[in-house]
Design a protein around this motif. Structure first.
Motif, PDB file in Angstrom:
ATOM      1  N   HIS A 197      52.812  92.647 -26.487  1.00  0.00           N
ATOM      2  CA  HIS A 197      51.470  93.222 -26.435  1.00  0.00           C
ATOM      3  C   HIS A 197      51.453  94.370 -25.439  1.00  0.00           C
ATOM      4  O   HIS A 197      52.173  94.349 -24.447  1.00  0.00           O
ATOM      5  CB  HIS A 197      50.453  92.156 -26.017  1.00  0.00           C
ATOM      6  N   ARG A 198      50.610  95.355 -25.696  1.00  0.00           N
ATOM      7  CA  ARG A 198      50.473  96.499 -24.794  1.00  0.00           C
ATOM      8  C   ARG A 198      49.218  96.310 -23.953  1.00  0.00           C
ATOM      9  O   ARG A 198      48.124  96.142 -24.478  1.00  0.00           O
ATOM     10  CB  ARG A 198      50.349  97.788 -25.593  1.00  0.00           C
ATOM     11  N   LEU A 199      49.386  96.334 -22.635  1.00  0.00           N
ATOM     12  CA  LEU A 199      48.260  96.280 -21.707  1.00  0.00           C
ATOM     13  C   LEU A 199      47.927  97.687 -21.264  1.00  0.00           C
ATOM     14  O   LEU A 199      48.803  98.441 -20.853  1.00  0.00           O
ATOM     15  CB  LEU A 199      48.609  95.446 -20.471  1.00  0.00           C
ATOM     16  N   THR A 200      46.668  98.054 -21.364  1.00  0.00           N
ATOM     17  CA  THR A 200      46.239  99.377 -20.928  1.00  0.00           C
ATOM     18  C   THR A 200      45.809  99.328 -19.471  1.00  0.00           C
ATOM     19  O   THR A 200      45.382  98.294 -18.978  1.00  0.00           O
ATOM     20  CB  THR A 200      45.065  99.883 -21.784  1.00  0.00           C
ATOM     21  N   ASP A 201      45.933 100.437 -18.806  1.00  0.00           N
ATOM     22  CA  ASP A 201      45.506 100.536 -17.416  1.00  0.00           C
ATOM     23  C   ASP A 201      44.053 100.971 -17.370  1.00  0.00           C
ATOM     24  O   ASP A 201      43.740 102.150 -17.224  1.00  0.00           O
ATOM     25  CB  ASP A 201      46.381 101.531 -16.645  1.00  0.00           C
ATOM     26  N   GLU A 202      43.178 100.016 -17.547  1.00  0.00           N
ATOM     27  CA  GLU A 202      41.753 100.255 -17.455  1.00  0.00           C
ATOM     28  C   GLU A 202      41.296  99.880 -16.049  1.00  0.00           C
ATOM     29  O   GLU A 202      42.016  99.205 -15.323  1.00  0.00           O
ATOM     30  CB  GLU A 202      41.013  99.404 -18.487  1.00  0.00           C
ATOM     31  N   PRO A 203      40.117 100.283 -15.662  1.00  0.00           N
ATOM     32  CA  PRO A 203      39.613  99.856 -14.359  1.00  0.00           C
ATOM     33  C   PRO A 203      39.628  98.332 -14.243  1.00  0.00           C
ATOM     34  O   PRO A 203      39.213  97.621 -15.155  1.00  0.00           O
ATOM     35  CB  PRO A 203      38.176 100.382 -14.338  1.00  0.00           C
ATOM     36  N   ALA A 204      40.135  97.844 -13.147  1.00  0.00           N
ATOM     37  CA  ALA A 204      40.364  96.399 -12.975  1.00  0.00           C
ATOM     38  C   ALA A 204      39.095  95.685 -12.535  1.00  0.00           C
ATOM     39  O   ALA A 204      39.027  95.128 -11.449  1.00  0.00           O
ATOM     40  CB  ALA A 204      41.489  96.176 -11.986  1.00  0.00           C
ATOM     41  N   ASP A 205      38.071  95.691 -13.390  1.00  0.00           N
ATOM     42  CA  ASP A 205      36.857  94.947 -13.071  1.00  0.00           C
ATOM     43  C   ASP A 205      37.008  93.475 -13.417  1.00  0.00           C
ATOM     44  O   ASP A 205      36.228  92.650 -12.979  1.00  0.00           O
ATOM     45  CB  ASP A 205      35.644  95.548 -13.772  1.00  0.00           C
ATOM     46  N   ARG A 206      38.028  93.138 -14.202  1.00  0.00           N
ATOM     47  CA  ARG A 206      38.325  91.750 -14.561  1.00  0.00           C
ATOM     48  C   ARG A 206      39.787  91.460 -14.243  1.00  0.00           C
ATOM     49  O   ARG A 206      40.633  92.334 -14.328  1.00  0.00           O
ATOM     50  CB  ARG A 206      38.081  91.519 -16.052  1.00  0.00           C
ATOM     51  N   THR A 207      40.072  90.224 -13.888  1.00  0.00           N
ATOM     52  CA  THR A 207      41.457  89.859 -13.571  1.00  0.00           C
ATOM     53  C   THR A 207      42.226  89.436 -14.811  1.00  0.00           C
ATOM     54  O   THR A 207      43.446  89.475 -14.811  1.00  0.00           O
ATOM     55  CB  THR A 207      41.512  88.717 -12.546  1.00  0.00           C
ATOM     56  N   HIS A 208      41.512  89.021 -15.879  1.00  0.00           N
ATOM     57  CA  HIS A 208      42.155  88.582 -17.113  1.00  0.00           C
ATOM     58  C   HIS A 208      41.635  89.406 -18.280  1.00  0.00           C
ATOM     59  O   HIS A 208      40.520  89.911 -18.263  1.00  0.00           O
ATOM     60  CB  HIS A 208      41.880  87.099 -17.365  1.00  0.00           C
ATOM     61  N   VAL A 209      42.456  89.501 -19.303  1.00  0.00           N
ATOM     62  CA  VAL A 209      42.088  90.236 -20.510  1.00  0.00           C
ATOM     63  C   VAL A 209      42.369  89.332 -21.712  1.00  0.00           C
ATOM     64  O   VAL A 209      43.344  88.587 -21.723  1.00  0.00           O
ATOM     65  CB  VAL A 209      42.869  91.572 -20.606  1.00  0.00           C
ATOM     66  N   SER A 210      41.490  89.371 -22.709  1.00  0.00           N
ATOM     67  CA  SER A 210      41.706  88.572 -23.916  1.00  0.00           C
ATOM     68  C   SER A 210      42.582  89.349 -24.885  1.00  0.00           C
ATOM     69  O   SER A 210      42.423  90.551 -25.058  1.00  0.00           O
ATOM     70  CB  SER A 210      40.384  88.193 -24.569  1.00  0.00           C
ATOM     71  N   VAL A 211      43.516  88.626 -25.507  1.00  0.00           N
ATOM     72  CA  VAL A 211      44.491  89.228 -26.416  1.00  0.00           C
ATOM     73  C   VAL A 211      44.468  88.458 -27.726  1.00  0.00           C
ATOM     74  O   VAL A 211      44.560  87.231 -27.728  1.00  0.00           O
ATOM     75  CB  VAL A 211      45.911  89.156 -25.796  1.00  0.00           C
ATOM     76  N   LEU A 266      50.083  84.125 -19.118  1.00  0.00           N
ATOM     77  CA  LEU A 266      48.967  83.443 -19.757  1.00  0.00           C
ATOM     78  C   LEU A 266      48.187  82.637 -18.737  1.00  0.00           C
ATOM     79  O   LEU A 266      48.762  82.062 -17.799  1.00  0.00           O
ATOM     80  CB  LEU A 266      49.475  82.493 -20.842  1.00  0.00           C
ATOM     81  N   LEU A 267      46.885  82.560 -18.938  1.00  0.00           N
ATOM     82  CA  LEU A 267      46.043  81.738 -18.089  1.00  0.00           C
ATOM     83  C   LEU A 267      46.446  80.278 -18.288  1.00  0.00           C
ATOM     84  O   LEU A 267      46.549  79.802 -19.415  1.00  0.00           O
ATOM     85  CB  LEU A 267      44.572  81.924 -18.459  1.00  0.00           C
ATOM     86  N   GLY A 268      46.730  79.579 -17.211  1.00  0.00           N
ATOM     87  CA  GLY A 268      47.144  78.189 -17.287  1.00  0.00           C
ATOM     88  C   GLY A 268      48.641  77.974 -17.430  1.00  0.00           C
ATOM     89  O   GLY A 268      49.094  76.843 -17.482  1.00  0.00           O
ATOM     90  N   ASP A 269      49.418  79.047 -17.527  1.00  0.00           N
ATOM     91  CA  ASP A 269      50.875  78.930 -17.638  1.00  0.00           C
ATOM     92  C   ASP A 269      51.444  78.492 -16.295  1.00  0.00           C
ATOM     93  O   ASP A 269      51.251  79.164 -15.300  1.00  0.00           O
ATOM     94  CB  ASP A 269      51.484  80.265 -18.058  1.00  0.00           C
ATOM     95  N   ARG A 270      52.121  77.375 -16.283  1.00  0.00           N
ATOM     96  CA  ARG A 270      52.635  76.824 -15.025  1.00  0.00           C
ATOM     97  C   ARG A 270      54.087  77.179 -14.775  1.00  0.00           C
ATOM     98  O   ARG A 270      54.645  76.824 -13.772  1.00  0.00           O
ATOM     99  CB  ARG A 270      52.464  75.309 -15.031  1.00  0.00           C
ATOM    100  N   ARG A 271      54.723  77.862 -15.734  1.00  0.00           N
ATOM    101  CA  ARG A 271      56.122  78.262 -15.538  1.00  0.00           C
ATOM    102  C   ARG A 271      56.198  79.347 -14.491  1.00  0.00           C
ATOM    103  O   ARG A 271      55.311  80.165 -14.347  1.00  0.00           O
ATOM    104  CB  ARG A 271      56.733  78.773 -16.836  1.00  0.00           C
ATOM    105  N   ARG A 272      57.281  79.381 -13.750  1.00  0.00           N
ATOM    106  CA  ARG A 272      57.481  80.426 -12.728  1.00  0.00           C
ATOM    107  C   ARG A 272      58.550  81.382 -13.151  1.00  0.00           C
ATOM    108  O   ARG A 272      59.372  81.189 -13.885  1.00  0.00           O
ATOM    109  CB  ARG A 272      57.875  79.808 -11.408  1.00  0.00           C
TER     110      ARG A 272
END
Length: 56
Positions: free
Chosen positions: A18-32, A50-56
């Protein structure tokens, strides 16, 4: 500048690109919209994990 990330779909186990755009960071998470399972996943904008991903 946009950046490509790869995450593992929790439903199918497939790697998804997936491509993440560099938008103003008003949110910490983005829906994909996931092409592997057609569901929405929440990705952390800074790390691309991913939100909730516990792997390091």
């Amino acid at each position: 500048m946009d950046r490509q990330i790869v995450f593992k779909c929790p439903q199918t186990g497939l790697n998804v690109q997936h491509r993440l755009t560099d938008e103003p960071a008003d949110r910490t998470h983005v829906s994909v919209s996931c092409p592997a399972c057609t569901r929405l996943h929440l990705l952390e904008r800074a790390s691309g994990k991913l939100l909730g991903d516990r792997r390091r």
